[in-house]
Write an enzyme that holds these catalytic residues in place. Structure first.
Site, mmCIF file in Angstrom:
data_model
loop_
_atom_site.group_PDB
_atom_site.id
_atom_site.type_symbol
_atom_site.label_atom_id
_atom_site.label_comp_id
_atom_site.label_asym_id
_atom_site.label_seq_id
_atom_site.Cartn_x
_atom_site.Cartn_y
_atom_site.Cartn_z
ATOM 1 C CG LEU A 1 -1.108 0.130 -7.909
ATOM 2 C CD1 LEU A 1 -0.684 -0.874 -9.066
ATOM 3 C CD2 LEU A 1 -0.199 0.998 -9.564
ATOM 4 C CB SER A 2 -5.405 4.669 -6.296
ATOM 5 O OG SER A 2 -7.070 5.427 -6.483
ATOM 6 N N PRO A 3 -6.004 6.238 -9.643
ATOM 7 C CG PRO A 3 -7.274 5.956 -11.153
ATOM 8 C CD PRO A 3 -6.777 4.837 -10.386
ATOM 9 C CB ALA B 1 -4.905 7.425 -4.131
#
Length: 199
Positions: free
Chosen positions: A11-13, A15
């Site tokens: 869910l990490s932008p 990443a």
């Protein structure tokens, strides 16, 4: 061969904005990567952080400026308001874990494809069909969405514990076997320099 543990959330932008730079660094230095997707919201709770919805407005205002800057710097598209965020990260995380165990495809490509589905394509990575598309595109058996569920759930939980014990508090987070750690996609250059013996 040197080893790195890569802790991240699907869910990490940030990443997503790492793209496939980690894999390029790994190829250049003969680095073996263990991909460790985890529950980022629980990690925040365990390590003193806050979920984005609970952060002070000034922090979120900065995030709204910083993410587009980083996307432009990386030459990558980014939708700041994806249609399916946050969503249930477990199915895609389990699939990554199963694919890593099964082998036969390109794991870095799978991870990036899942992140791109969230932050560019407005697809819901909680849906089996979306994850299966990503698996297939990266050269893995789409059936891993079903066969890897139990082991995936166990490893997903273990990854969180490993992360807390290793001092991880955000994502993406990279830890070399000698204990050196790097937080954020904007520290990949530092990782490369360390591996080159220049830092």
């Amino acid at each position: 061969m040197a080893h790195l543990d890569y802790y991240f959330s699907v869910l990490s932008p940030y990443a997503y904005l790492a793209g496939q730079r980690l894999e390029k660094i790994a190829d250049a230095h003969g680095l073996d990567i263990t991909y460790k997707p985890l529950d980022i919201m629980t990690l925040f709770t365990r390590t003193g952080g806050l979920a984005p919805k609970d952060r002070h407005p000034s922090r979120m205002a900065y995030r709204a400026q910083e993410l587009p800057r980083q996307a432009k710097k990386a030459g990558m598209p980014l939708n700041m308001k994806p249609a399916h965020w946050p969503t249930n990260a477990a199915p895609a995380s389990y699939a990554i874990i199963a694919a890593q165990k099964a082998g036969g495809g390109y794991l870095g490509g799978l991870v990036h494809s899942i992140l791109r589905a969230v932050w560019v394509e407005d697809r819901d990575i909680a849906e089996d069909s979306v994850v299966q598309d990503c698996l297939k595109a990266a050269g893995f058996d789409p059936g891993l969405t079903f066969s890897g569920m139990l082991a995936g759930a166990e490893t997903y939980a273990a990854n969180l514990e490993d992360a807390v014990n290793a001092g991880v508090f955000g994502a993406p987070f990279y830890i070399l076997e000698d204990g050196q750690s790097f937080w954020g996609q904007d520290r990949l250059e530092d990782l490369d320099l360390v591996l080159s013996g220049k830092l």
